[in-house]
Design an enzyme around this catalytic site. Structure first.
Site, PDB file in Angstrom:
ATOM      1  N   GLY A 232       0.885  -1.143  -0.160  1.00 55.82           N
ATOM      2  CA  GLY A 232       0.080  -0.083   0.120  1.00 55.82           C
ATOM      3  C   GLY A 232       0.863   1.201   0.074  1.00 55.82           C
ATOM      4  CG  HIS A 233       1.332   5.568  -1.799  1.00 58.78           C
ATOM      5  ND1 HIS A 233       1.235   6.623  -1.159  1.00 58.78           N
ATOM      6  CD2 HIS A 233       2.507   5.515  -2.690  1.00 58.78           C
ATOM      7  CE1 HIS A 233       2.393   7.504  -1.741  1.00 58.78           C
ATOM      8  NE2 HIS A 233       2.832   6.585  -2.541  1.00 58.78           N
ATOM      9  N   PRO A 234       1.095   5.344   1.624  1.00 54.88           N
ATOM     10  CG  PRO A 234       2.843   6.754   2.314  1.00 54.88           C
ATOM     11  CD  PRO A 234       2.596   5.593   1.699  1.00 54.88           C
ATOM     12  CB  SER A 235       0.005   9.798  -0.165  1.00 50.77           C
ATOM     13  OG  SER A 235       1.085  10.285   0.747  1.00 50.77           O
TER      14      SER A 235
END
Length: 407
Positions: A232-235
């Protein structure tokens, strides 16, 4: 392996003292762009990567073969007075020196930047180290994963419940290699304009932290390190791996609202487009468990081929998660891009390796030489630098230089 003399760096001489990965890969890029790269190796075993790794073709390490094409090998004892003088004589007629010894080593050998500049003020002298030429860590031993650990990259990689993980490729080494090639080329352009050489100080730590853009900005503004989110990606959300009905892992990347809208249309889920929990990227990131679960239910109803066709029809970025062996051998785009080249080595025969990744339409990369055998070019290089037969014989008899051992 055709030889095209009209390349971006044709005519420039590089004395390459680097070992392992970052330096040799960077100088190989310079060689691919036409530079004459002369690999200076120690007398006995040669460059470290000649005997590293577990995969060999005959007696040749694939580690070495994969990052040392377009170079000539010279065996030279840099610890001897005569070896030092021979090197400085070569440096006087060179354009670039690259090295990645522990900081201070070149000066102790008497061939550091000041010594080389004294015989060649126009020299571009590039030093690669783990942390930089000075500072509190400069004296410490380190390599790629040590830098991953210190830079924050390792801590942000992996799953929340599995702990930090090393990035699968030697990213710090590659970042430093790319910056080496770029910086040397830029310094040579600067020299053409001003007549001035200079020293370049590159570090794996600096190159790796630079590669965290834009995570760096987010961290500096929020004061919080990026969380580990697996794929996943934090943003962005959705921006992670999912699994199709037939068990194939694929990555979906909705990094704009347009892509999210297209995904909702493709899945006929207008309710997700309107739901306050998923209407905007900020909302989706705050409610990623809800969004990811809803999507996984949808994806679990379709096979991978159906899903990828659907995503392509609606212009949604997605791709099957492939292993490297499949990507190199079977992916049609990789094949179309001519990612692999075949090189013939005098002892191992033909083998494949990665091509230079930039297509210079007017002056393409040329693959003139396979990775050299240890000391293969000692005699011819010394002759190129003006050493006469008597001088070469004396250096050979004193074991200051050595040619190629006979098999």
């Amino acid at each position: 392996m055709a030889d095209n003399p009209v390349q971006p760096l044709s005519g420039y001489r590089v004395l390459d003292l680097t070992v392992m990965t970052a330096g040799p890969l960077g100088t190989m890029m310079l060689g691919d762009m036409g530079a004459e790269v002369i690999k200076i190796e120690e007398l006995s075993a040669g460059e470290l990567s000649r005997s590293m790794g577990t995969v060999y073709i005959g007696a040749q390490s694939v580690n070495f073969l994969s990052q040392n094409r377009n170079k000539r090998s010279v065996r030279l004892d840099l610890k001897s007075d005569d070896g030092r003088q021979a090197f400085l004589r070569m440096a006087a007629a060179a354009d670039v020196v690259t090295e990645n010894f522990r900081p201070g080593t070149m000066d102790r050998l008497g061939i550091g930047y000041d010594a080389v500049r004294a015989v060649n003020p126009r020299i571009v002298f590039a030093s690669i180290s783990a942390f930089g030429q000075d500072g509190p860590y400069a004296h410490l031993p380190a390599n790629d994963p040590i830098v991953q650990a210190l830079s924050g990259v390792m801590e942000m990689t992996g799953h929340p419940d599995s702990g930090a993980a090393r990035v699968g490729t030697p990213m710090p080494d590659f970042n430093a290699a790319a910056l080496l090639a770029f910086s040397v080329a830029a310094a040579l352009l600067h020299r053409e304009r001003t007549g001035q050489g200079q020293r370049l100080d590159l570090s794996l730590l600096g190159a790796t932290i630079f590669s965290t853009v834009p995570r760096d900005g987010e961290t500096l503004v929020t004061g919080k390190a990026p969380p580990r989110l697996g794929s996943g990606h934090p943003s962005f959300c959705p921006y992670r791996n999912f699994v199709s009905q037939d068990g194939i892992v694929f990555f979906l990347a909705c990094f704009t609202e347009k892509f999210w809208s297209s995904l909702c249309k493709a899945l006929e889920r207008s309710d997700l487009a309107a739901d306050p929990r998923s209407a905007t990227n900020v909302a989706r990131c705050a409610n990623r468990d809800f969004v990811d679960a809803e999507l996984q239910r949808e994806f679990g109803r379709c096979g991978i081929d159906e899903l990828l066709a659907l995503f392509a029809r609606f212009n949604v970025p997605a791709a099957r998660v492939q292993d490297l062996a499949y990507a190199l051998r079977h992916d049609p785009q990789v094949a179309h891009n001519k990612t692999l080249i075949e090189i013939e080595h005098p002892t191992v025969g033909k083998f494949e390796m990665l091509a230079f990744p930039v297509n210079f339409h007017g002056s393409p990369a040329q693959y003139r030489r396979p990775a050299p055998r240890l000391g293969q070019h000692t005699l011819e290089v010394l002759q190129d630098f003006g050493f006469d037969s008597a001088e070469i014989d004396r250096l050979l008899s004193m074991r200051v230089v050595a040619g190629m051992d006979q098999d």
